[in-house]
Scaffold this motif. Structure first.
Motif: not given
Length: 301
Positions: A124-127, A148-152
């Motif tokens: 999450m942090g990386m994205h 979007r990936l971080s939120e997922e």
């Protein structure tokens, strides 16, 4: 039928009932509804991740080398996260790495859940950081896909049962940090974000080499590794914003001590080594902590 035969028959029946109630590769760690919800979310994430990689492949000519390097690191992290996720979903007993050897006992499904949650948090942090970098470059589509990936990942973290419950650090009291390879531990757990030489990535991930957060009071970096760090932080005069996940379920006390000692010895200056006992004492002092630290909290204590 004598008593021995009756006893044997009852034991056999009980065993058969128990085995029939078990499902191979399944876990009572999650309910069936929780499992399906997380599987659906993970399928969606995987689909969006593939779309991101396809867009990245088409944009490599427009990206600087340091961003391309981050994408390569991100893919390696994703692969390791996927292994942890599949172990949790299969109900496998997580096994903790102690240097190059496996500890004899598994950490259990609860610890495996915490380990997977830590991977979700790291991704999450990386994205989120990648989204910021693309935003700065004016690449709105790539920024949106990373966000979007971080939120997922953030949503999936909330789907893992009991992550808000404290876990015991899986340290081996007989372990000796001096027998471990701190550099190898750094490469396996930190280099993907902070760079192979611990010099960080400007604007995205802070340096660990010569960082006041590493070379200062021992308890500060120990607490960061045990519980994570979230929010704004200033390192060597530059401000960073992001999420540093907990490594409590992935590193033993001896490994944390070895890793931090490596970074302190690699930094300019003469700093005391970190012992396993240092880590154990800090872990015990904050055994009920379940949330990441903020920079202001660390500065107060």
């Amino acid at each position: 039928m004598n008593r021995m035969n009756i006893r044997f028959t009852l034991i056999t029946i009980s065993l058969l009932v128990f085995l029939s109630s078990c499902q191979m590769g399944r876990s009572d760690y999650m309910s069936e509804e929780q499992r399906k919800e997380l599987e659906t979310a993970y399928d969606s994430l995987q689909s969006n991740y593939k779309m991101l990689l396809a867009n990245y492949e088409g944009a490599t000519d427009t990206l600087p080398s340091d961003i391309q390097s981050l994408y390569s690191q991100m893919q390696n992290m994703h692969s390791e996260m996927d292994v942890s996720h599949r172990q949790m979903m299969a109900g496998n007993m997580g096994r903790h790495m102690q240097g190059d050897n496996m500890m004899a006992e598994g950490m259990g499904r609860h610890m495996q859940g915490h380990m997977t949650g830590e991977w979700y948090s790291q991704m999450m942090g990386m994205h989120e950081q990648m989204a910021r970098l693309h935003q700065q470059m004016g690449q709105q589509n790539m920024a949106r896909m990373n966000r979007r990936l971080s939120e997922e990942y953030g949503k999936m973290i909330k789907m893992i049962p009991d992550l808000d419950e404290p876990t015991e650090i899986p340290f081996n009291e007989e372990g000796d940090p001096t027998l471990l390879n701190g550099e190898s531990l750094f490469s396996q757990n930190c280099a993907s974000c902070h760079g192979g030489n611990a010099e960080g990535v400007s604007g995205a991930f802070p340096p660990l080499l010569n960082s006041e957060w590493i070379t200062g009071d021992k308890s500060t970096p120990i607490r960061i590794l045990l519980h994570g760090l979230q929010g704004e932080i200033e390192v060597q005069g530059q401000t960073y914003q992001g999420i540093m996940p907990s490594f409590k379920a992935r590193l033993s006390a001896a490994e944390i001590a070895s890793l931090l000692t490596y970074l302190r010895e690699k930094s300019d200056g003469d700093y005391p080594t970190v012992s396993q006992q240092d880590v154990v004492e800090v872990a015990n002092s904050f055994s009920n902590r379940t949330t990441p630290w903020s920079a202001s909290e660390l500065n107060k204590n």
